[in-house]
Design a protein around this motif. Structure first.
Motif, PDB file in Angstrom:
ATOM      1  N   SER A 295       1.891 -35.077  40.009  1.00 46.38           N
ATOM      2  CA  SER A 295       0.852 -35.388  38.474  1.00 46.38           C
ATOM      3  C   SER A 295       1.645 -34.392  37.415  1.00 46.38           C
ATOM      4  CB  SER A 295      -0.366 -34.651  39.378  1.00 46.38           C
ATOM      5  OG  SER A 295       0.247 -32.970  39.108  1.00 46.38           O
ATOM      6  N   ASN A 296       1.489 -35.337  36.345  1.00 48.48           N
ATOM      7  CA  ASN A 296       1.760 -35.071  35.240  1.00 48.48           C
ATOM      8  C   ASN A 296       1.262 -33.756  34.373  1.00 48.48           C
ATOM      9  OD1 ASN A 296       2.326 -36.149  33.143  1.00 48.48           O
ATOM     10  ND2 ASN A 296       0.586 -35.852  32.025  1.00 48.48           N
ATOM     11  N   PRO A 297       0.674 -32.596  34.783  1.00 46.19           N
ATOM     12  CA  PRO A 297       0.399 -31.052  34.994  1.00 46.19           C
ATOM     13  C   PRO A 297       1.950 -30.390  35.834  1.00 46.19           C
ATOM     14  CG  PRO A 297      -1.744 -31.970  34.806  1.00 46.19           C
ATOM     15  CD  PRO A 297      -0.837 -33.146  35.488  1.00 46.19           C
ATOM     16  N   TYR A 298       1.998 -31.301  37.059  1.00 50.91           N
ATOM     17  CA  TYR A 298       3.326 -30.354  38.082  1.00 50.91           C
ATOM     18  C   TYR A 298       4.192 -30.780  37.415  1.00 50.91           C
ATOM     19  CZ  TYR A 298       5.898 -29.607  42.045  1.00 50.91           C
ATOM     20  OH  TYR A 298       6.581 -28.907  42.687  1.00 50.91           O
ATOM     21  N   LEU A 299       4.823 -31.642  36.739  1.00 49.31           N
ATOM     22  CA  LEU A 299       6.099 -31.913  35.898  1.00 49.31           C
ATOM     23  C   LEU A 299       5.951 -31.171  34.732  1.00 49.31           C
ATOM     24  CD1 LEU A 299       8.432 -33.479  35.975  1.00 49.31           C
ATOM     25  CD2 LEU A 299       7.572 -35.468  34.775  1.00 49.31           C
ATOM     26  N   SER A 300       5.165 -31.220  34.056  1.00 47.28           N
ATOM     27  CA  SER A 300       5.364 -30.049  33.133  1.00 47.28           C
ATOM     28  C   SER A 300       6.013 -29.191  33.595  1.00 47.28           C
ATOM     29  CB  SER A 300       4.276 -30.258  32.667  1.00 47.28           C
ATOM     30  OG  SER A 300       3.958 -29.510  31.251  1.00 47.28           O
ATOM     31  N   GLN A 301       5.411 -28.593  34.718  1.00 49.03           N
ATOM     32  CA  GLN A 301       5.123 -27.057  35.357  1.00 49.03           C
ATOM     33  C   GLN A 301       6.606 -26.787  35.186  1.00 49.03           C
ATOM     34  OE1 GLN A 301       2.461 -25.962  37.545  1.00 49.03           O
ATOM     35  NE2 GLN A 301       0.889 -26.048  36.567  1.00 49.03           N
ATOM     36  N   ILE A 302       7.447 -28.053  35.915  1.00 51.91           N
ATOM     37  CA  ILE A 302       8.619 -27.931  36.432  1.00 51.91           C
ATOM     38  C   ILE A 302       9.744 -27.780  35.440  1.00 51.91           C
ATOM     39  CG2 ILE A 302      10.752 -29.240  38.019  1.00 51.91           C
ATOM     40  CD1 ILE A 302       8.589 -30.197  39.490  1.00 51.91           C
ATOM     41  N   GLU A 303       9.166 -28.544  34.437  1.00 53.55           N
ATOM     42  CA  GLU A 303      10.118 -28.851  33.105  1.00 53.55           C
ATOM     43  C   GLU A 303      10.057 -27.662  32.958  1.00 53.55           C
ATOM     44  OE1 GLU A 303       9.607 -32.139  30.735  1.00 53.55           O
ATOM     45  OE2 GLU A 303      10.482 -33.568  32.144  1.00 53.55           O
ATOM     46  N   ARG A 304       9.238 -27.294  32.641  1.00 51.51           N
ATOM     47  CA  ARG A 304       8.992 -25.709  32.035  1.00 51.51           C
ATOM     48  C   ARG A 304       8.974 -24.420  32.243  1.00 51.51           C
ATOM     49  NH1 ARG A 304       3.209 -25.048  30.449  1.00 51.51           N
ATOM     50  NH2 ARG A 304       3.123 -26.095  31.572  1.00 51.51           N
ATOM     51  N   GLY A 305      10.028 -25.024  33.633  1.00 45.78           N
ATOM     52  CA  GLY A 305      10.321 -23.738  34.659  1.00 45.78           C
ATOM     53  C   GLY A 305       9.313 -22.732  35.202  1.00 45.78           C
TER      54      GLY A 305
ATOM     55  N   ARG B  39       4.304 -38.357  31.737  1.00 45.66           N
ATOM     56  CA  ARG B  39       3.320 -38.915  32.482  1.00 45.66           C
ATOM     57  C   ARG B  39       3.845 -40.375  32.998  1.00 45.66           C
ATOM     58  NH1 ARG B  39      -1.851 -39.585  32.270  1.00 45.66           N
ATOM     59  NH2 ARG B  39      -2.016 -38.280  30.044  1.00 45.66           N
ATOM     60  N   GLN B  40       5.176 -41.585  32.602  1.00 48.63           N
ATOM     61  CA  GLN B  40       5.759 -42.404  32.932  1.00 48.63           C
ATOM     62  C   GLN B  40       6.428 -42.268  34.560  1.00 48.63           C
ATOM     63  OE1 GLN B  40       7.717 -43.764  29.310  1.00 48.63           O
ATOM     64  NE2 GLN B  40       6.072 -45.688  29.397  1.00 48.63           N
ATOM     65  N   LEU B  41       7.177 -40.006  33.822  1.00 51.95           N
ATOM     66  CA  LEU B  41       8.099 -40.364  35.041  1.00 51.95           C
ATOM     67  C   LEU B  41       7.668 -40.458  36.283  1.00 51.95           C
ATOM     68  CD1 LEU B  41      10.772 -39.107  36.196  1.00 51.95           C
ATOM     69  CD2 LEU B  41      10.565 -37.565  34.949  1.00 51.95           C
ATOM     70  N   ALA B  42       6.597 -39.099  35.961  1.00 55.63           N
ATOM     71  CA  ALA B  42       5.621 -38.056  37.012  1.00 55.63           C
ATOM     72  C   ALA B  42       4.368 -39.578  37.837  1.00 55.63           C
ATOM     73  CB  ALA B  42       4.176 -37.678  35.868  1.00 55.63           C
ATOM     74  N   ASP B  43       4.550 -40.849  37.185  1.00 59.72           N
ATOM     75  CA  ASP B  43       4.174 -41.729  38.115  1.00 59.72           C
ATOM     76  C   ASP B  43       5.045 -42.197  38.413  1.00 59.72           C
ATOM     77  OD1 ASP B  43       1.595 -41.479  36.661  1.00 59.72           O
ATOM     78  OD2 ASP B  43       1.977 -42.966  35.630  1.00 59.72           O
ATOM     79  N   ALA B  44       6.169 -42.737  38.351  1.00 65.13           N
ATOM     80  CA  ALA B  44       7.359 -42.989  38.584  1.00 65.13           C
ATOM     81  C   ALA B  44       8.357 -42.539  39.931  1.00 65.13           C
ATOM     82  CB  ALA B  44       8.375 -43.445  38.114  1.00 65.13           C
ATOM     83  N   ALA B  45       7.590 -40.881  40.360  1.00 66.94           N
ATOM     84  CA  ALA B  45       8.207 -40.241  41.329  1.00 66.94           C
ATOM     85  C   ALA B  45       7.241 -39.776  41.788  1.00 66.94           C
ATOM     86  CB  ALA B  45       9.106 -38.476  40.393  1.00 66.94           C
ATOM     87  N   GLY B  46       5.510 -39.978  41.621  1.00 63.07           N
ATOM     88  CA  GLY B  46       3.996 -40.096  42.637  1.00 63.07           C
ATOM     89  C   GLY B  46       4.110 -38.298  42.736  1.00 63.07           C
TER      90      GLY B  46
END
Length: 131
Positions: A34-44, A25-32
């Motif tokens: 969404s939380n789910p989008y960042l999670s999907q990137i991390e999971r490939g 959540r912190q990284l998603a907020d800092a990068a602008g």
């Protein structure tokens, strides 16, 4: 098979985020993003654009070129060149004219060594002077 290393990128991002002691959540907020989008990137599951990678790099305080290499957008040599350029341009101890001259010298050495990207066959006249 995907041509980009999306899975490796996700693993790399997760490692960088954990090293920076940031929650998803912190990284998603800092990068602008969404939380789910960042999670999907991390999971490939998602392939982020270069702009998103740049935002993530800024939030993680790493070079965007590092993420571009991980994503398969740049190869290692392109990253090295981009990092040299970034360092020169970011140096506050030299003025803009000096930065441009230094970049021209750097490019001439790369061209001389056969490492510069193919350019149009015209010679660059900016560096020559007949005084």
């Amino acid at each position: 098979m995907a041509s980009l290393n999306v899975g490796n990128l996700g693993e790399f991002l997760r490692e960088q985020r954990r090293s920076a002691q940031l929650s998803l959540r912190q990284l998603a907020d800092a990068a602008g993003v969404s939380n789910p989008y960042l999670s999907q990137i991390e999971r490939g599951l998602r392939k982020p654009s270069a702009d998103i990678l740049q935002q993530l790099a800024k939030a993680l305080r790493i070079s965007a070129e590092t993420l571009y290499v991980q994503a398969g957008i740049l190869d290692e040599r392109d990253r090295d060149e981009a990092e040299v350029r970034s360092v020169i341009l970011a140096d506050p101890s030299i003025n803009e004219r000096q930065k441009q001259v230094l970049l021209q010298i750097y490019e001439s050495f790369r061209k001389e060594n056969g490492l510069a990207p193919d350019q149009e066959d015209g010679d660059d006249e900016a560096g020559t002077s007949s005084s």
